[in-house]
Design a protein around this motif. Structure first.
Motif, PDB file in Angstrom:
ATOM      1  N   TYR A 122       0.790  -1.096   0.159  1.00  0.00           N
ATOM      2  CA  TYR A 122      -0.076   0.134   0.116  1.00  0.00           C
ATOM      3  C   TYR A 122       0.953   1.319  -0.103  1.00  0.00           C
ATOM      4  O   TYR A 122       0.636   2.095  -0.951  1.00  0.00           O
ATOM      5  CB  TYR A 122      -1.003   0.145   1.287  1.00  0.00           C
ATOM      6  CG  TYR A 122      -1.527   1.303   1.385  1.00  0.00           C
ATOM      7  CD1 TYR A 122      -2.589   1.712   0.594  1.00  0.00           C
ATOM      8  CD2 TYR A 122      -1.374   2.181   2.440  1.00  0.00           C
ATOM      9  CE1 TYR A 122      -3.473   2.622   0.794  1.00  0.00           C
ATOM     10  CE2 TYR A 122      -2.084   3.384   2.497  1.00  0.00           C
ATOM     11  CZ  TYR A 122      -2.989   3.753   1.746  1.00  0.00           C
ATOM     12  OH  TYR A 122      -3.613   4.809   1.877  1.00  0.00           O
ATOM     13  N   GLY A 123       1.770   1.213   0.867  1.00  0.00           N
ATOM     14  CA  GLY A 123       2.729   2.379   0.874  1.00  0.00           C
ATOM     15  C   GLY A 123       3.396   2.774  -0.352  1.00  0.00           C
ATOM     16  O   GLY A 123       3.807   3.735  -0.690  1.00  0.00           O
ATOM     17  N   MET A 124       3.843   1.427  -1.293  1.00  0.00           N
ATOM     18  CA  MET A 124       4.840   1.390  -2.088  1.00  0.00           C
ATOM     19  C   MET A 124       3.843   2.193  -3.344  1.00  0.00           C
ATOM     20  O   MET A 124       4.163   3.013  -4.137  1.00  0.00           O
ATOM     21  CB  MET A 124       5.237   0.172  -2.788  1.00  0.00           C
ATOM     22  CG  MET A 124       5.972   0.097  -3.910  1.00  0.00           C
ATOM     23  SD  MET A 124       6.571  -1.652  -4.458  1.00  0.00           S
ATOM     24  CE  MET A 124       4.856  -2.233  -5.301  1.00  0.00           C
ATOM     25  N   ASP A 125       2.552   1.897  -3.305  1.00  0.00           N
ATOM     26  CA  ASP A 125       1.579   2.212  -4.318  1.00  0.00           C
ATOM     27  C   ASP A 125       1.443   3.718  -4.200  1.00  0.00           C
ATOM     28  O   ASP A 125       1.265   4.393  -5.086  1.00  0.00           O
ATOM     29  CB  ASP A 125       0.316   1.436  -4.411  1.00  0.00           C
ATOM     30  CG  ASP A 125       0.259  -0.162  -4.624  1.00  0.00           C
ATOM     31  OD1 ASP A 125       1.372  -0.195  -5.325  1.00  0.00           O
ATOM     32  OD2 ASP A 125      -0.712  -0.848  -4.273  1.00  0.00           O
ATOM     33  N   VAL A 126       1.239   4.208  -2.963  1.00  0.00           N
ATOM     34  CA  VAL A 126       1.069   5.548  -2.671  1.00  0.00           C
ATOM     35  C   VAL A 126       2.357   6.182  -3.319  1.00  0.00           C
ATOM     36  O   VAL A 126       2.061   7.428  -3.819  1.00  0.00           O
ATOM     37  CB  VAL A 126       0.826   5.790  -1.078  1.00  0.00           C
ATOM     38  CG1 VAL A 126       0.924   7.485  -0.869  1.00  0.00           C
ATOM     39  CG2 VAL A 126      -0.288   5.319  -0.726  1.00  0.00           C
ATOM     40  N   MET A 127       3.502   5.891  -2.961  1.00  0.00           N
ATOM     41  CA  MET A 127       4.636   6.459  -3.292  1.00  0.00           C
ATOM     42  C   MET A 127       4.819   6.537  -4.839  1.00  0.00           C
ATOM     43  O   MET A 127       5.232   7.493  -5.214  1.00  0.00           O
ATOM     44  CB  MET A 127       5.876   5.758  -2.857  1.00  0.00           C
ATOM     45  CG  MET A 127       7.324   6.440  -2.789  1.00  0.00           C
ATOM     46  SD  MET A 127       8.677   5.417  -2.576  1.00  0.00           S
ATOM     47  CE  MET A 127       8.756   4.772  -4.302  1.00  0.00           C
ATOM     48  N   LEU A 128       4.558   5.570  -5.501  1.00  0.00           N
ATOM     49  CA  LEU A 128       4.670   5.258  -6.792  1.00  0.00           C
ATOM     50  C   LEU A 128       3.663   6.080  -7.684  1.00  0.00           C
ATOM     51  O   LEU A 128       3.871   7.005  -8.541  1.00  0.00           O
ATOM     52  CB  LEU A 128       4.429   3.891  -7.475  1.00  0.00           C
ATOM     53  CG  LEU A 128       5.682   2.952  -6.913  1.00  0.00           C
ATOM     54  CD1 LEU A 128       5.392   1.659  -7.487  1.00  0.00           C
ATOM     55  CD2 LEU A 128       7.084   3.301  -7.704  1.00  0.00           C
ATOM     56  N   GLY A 129       2.474   6.335  -6.876  1.00  0.00           N
ATOM     57  CA  GLY A 129       1.544   7.202  -7.420  1.00  0.00           C
ATOM     58  C   GLY A 129       1.858   8.777  -7.449  1.00  0.00           C
ATOM     59  O   GLY A 129       1.588   9.534  -8.266  1.00  0.00           O
ATOM     60  N   ALA A 130       2.647   9.004  -6.255  1.00  0.00           N
ATOM     61  CA  ALA A 130       3.013  10.277  -5.991  1.00  0.00           C
ATOM     62  C   ALA A 130       4.262  10.672  -7.321  1.00  0.00           C
ATOM     63  O   ALA A 130       4.266  11.707  -7.984  1.00  0.00           O
ATOM     64  CB  ALA A 130       3.674  10.508  -4.559  1.00  0.00           C
ATOM     65  N   CYS A 131       4.994   9.600  -7.339  1.00  0.00           N
ATOM     66  CA  CYS A 131       6.151   9.814  -8.691  1.00  0.00           C
ATOM     67  C   CYS A 131       5.264  10.123 -10.120  1.00  0.00           C
ATOM     68  O   CYS A 131       5.961  10.699 -10.897  1.00  0.00           O
ATOM     69  CB  CYS A 131       7.092   8.376  -8.611  1.00  0.00           C
ATOM     70  SG  CYS A 131       8.088   8.437  -7.061  1.00  0.00           S
TER      71      CYS A 131
END
Length: 516
Positions: free
Chosen positions: A469-478
């Protein structure tokens, strides 16, 4: 100098070898940290300094190293950097204590500060504007290839030999690079022999080191911690003072500033550098999170992690080849915009990753991200380099590297904070004892270890789903950053680089004279 002939491509191979050696060292240290903790009885703070000592010295000395190259000769300073890099690598390999290794890593950062900007600085001198995009693509590719090679090589060496081998491998590489640079690279330096701007060197070094250290501490302790705020404030104040001093020197009749602030009047330099920094921000995010995902979620080791990063590199090589054909016809603006669009698509797909996603899905989106890097990075770097004169290409390249370095450090810290915050906020720790809960919240690796220790499948599932979930949030921000990159490219980046535009103007002038 640009008529150096076919030997310049062999010289480029030597420069690529330099870049590869520095890149591999940067990735392999992370693989070796657990072993170093055991064999050198290193604390967590010392482990952090194994990495940070290099980064701080590297960031602080980039601009002075570029200036020395312009003044005394870029080839000469490259060889000095290689000797320092090789000798300090040997010192790292045979370090008998954590303190000795930290000191050797700091000296290694000094070598890296010479190698990276000066290996880039000679490209505008060696190659014509038409040849330069291909040369930059090779130079960037050498750094990109280090990301999978580091884990692959480091994992094999650590499983076969003692930990010092991961540093000792640099020695034969640097010896080979010294021979190649001596034999193939012509000397180049500024005819003006720029004077040393002592105050500018001190202010820029303090500023870059302060910013780098502050961001590192913020990633570890939080942005509100005094250990992060104080160096950040010192870094910002020092850089503001540096800019004001450089403006004063520029206005003075006999002033010799460390950097030419007029560079920022060039749209190609300013936006080429900024866009390269933005893509570095996103790239460091992917490189930061992907190994953790492969190891903590997919259960791979360091060697397997390196193998799983290969699609990223394959995508880059394909993308750079395609961009090399597109740019001469369509210009840098369209090439970079296409790259950012691909980056947004790849990162958007990555943001849809779930715990049950197979490696095939990951390979697809990392390949697309690699394609995007191949489009953006060489074209943006070429736009920035096109504004540099042969006189000050050392300092100019160092300035590009410094801005990218700061962008990368901020990227890892900011995106790491975002990942950790989302990870902790998504965890289910209701049945976990309080002392262990704090450990679980530190990282997915620690959380997985505690879950296995407790034999709790529920906690293990929560840790894994929370990290994804955290990875998805981070990649979404990128991905959002990549969309911003598209807009900035289309609005501000010139279609042709400064050098290409100047060359085109000269051709028009010649045609006009012929007609007349």
């Amino acid at each position: 100098m640009t008529l150096f002939g076919s030997r310049k491509w062999w010289a480029l191979a030597a420069l690529a070898l330099v870049t590869l050696a520095v890149g591999v060292d940067g990735t392999v240290i992370n693989i070796a940290l657990p072993t170093l903790a055991d064999d050198l009885h290193a604390s967590n703070t010392q482990l952090q300094w194994f990495v940070d000592a290099y980064l701080l010295v590297f960031a602080a000395l980039l601009l002075p190293a570029g200036l020395l190259g312009d003044r005394f000769g870029r080839k000469k300073m490259l060889i000095v950097g290689l000797v320092i890099f090789g000798a300090s690598s040997a010192a790292c390999a045979y370090a008998t204590s954590a303190g000795t290794l930290i000191a050797a890593r700091a000296v290694l950062g000094l070598g890296g500060a010479f190698l990276m900007p000066l290996s880039l600085a000679v490209l505008p001198v060696l190659f014509t504007p038409d040849e330069r995009p291909k040369a930059i693509a090779v130079w960037v590719a050498a750094g990109a290839v280090s990301y999978p090679i580091g884990p692959l090589l480091g994992g094999w060496l650590l499983s076969t030999y003692w930990w010092g081998s991961v540093f000792l491998i640099n020695v034969p590489v640097t010896i080979l690079a010294v021979i190649a640079v001596l034999a193939l690279l012509p000397e180049s330096r500024s005819e003006e022999r720029p004077r040393i701007d002592t105050l500018g060197v001190l202010a820029s070094s303090l500023g870059l080191a302060g910013l780098t250290y502050g961001v590192i501490e913020a990633g570890a302790k939080g942005w509100g911690a005094a250990g992060a705020l104080v160096p950040l404030i010192i870094g910002v104040v020092a850089l503001v003072a540096f800019i004001l001093w450089e403006r004063r020197l520029t206005a003075a009749p006999q002033g010799k500033p460390l950097i030419d602030l007029a560079l920022f009047r060039s749209a190609s330099f300013t936006w080429g550098t900024l866009l390269a920094t933005i893509v570095s921000f996103a790239m460091f995010g992917v490189i930061f999170v992907a190994p953790q995902y492969f190891q903590a979620i997919n259960g791979t080791d360091a060697l397997g992690t390196g193998v799983r990063l290969l699609p990223l590199i394959a995508g880059f090589l394909i993308g750079a080849g395609l961009a090399n054909r597109v740019t001469p016809r369509a210009g840098a603006k369209l090439t970079v915009a296409i790259g950012f669009a691909l980056l947004a698509i790849g990162l958007g797909m990555g943001a849809l990753t779930s715990v049950s996603s197979g490696y095939g899905f990951t390979a697809i989106w990392t390949t697309i991200v690699g394609l995007s890097l191949g489009f953006v990075m060489p074209a943006a770097m070429d736009a920035a380099l096109s504004a540099l004169s042969a006189e000050r290409s050392g300092v100019g390249s160092a300035l590009i590297m410094a801005l990218r370095q700061v962008g990368g450090v901020f990227g890892v810290a900011l995106l790491g904070t975002m990942l950790n915050s989302a990870y902790r906020g998504h965890l289910n720790l209701h049945d976990v004892p309080a002392p262990l809960a704090g450990t679980v919240e530190k990282s997915v690796t620690a959380g997985t270890a505690i879950a296995e220790q407790l034999g709790s499948t529920v906690l293990l599932a929560s840790v894994r789903s929370s990290f994804v979930y955290g990875m998805d949030v981070m990649l979404g921000a990128c991905g959002i950053v990549a969309l911003v990159g598209i807009v900035l490219t289309l609005v501000f980046l010139p279609r042709l680089s400064d050098a290409a535009d100047e060359s085109a103007s000269e051709r028009v002038g010649l045609e006009h004279e012929t007609v007349v």
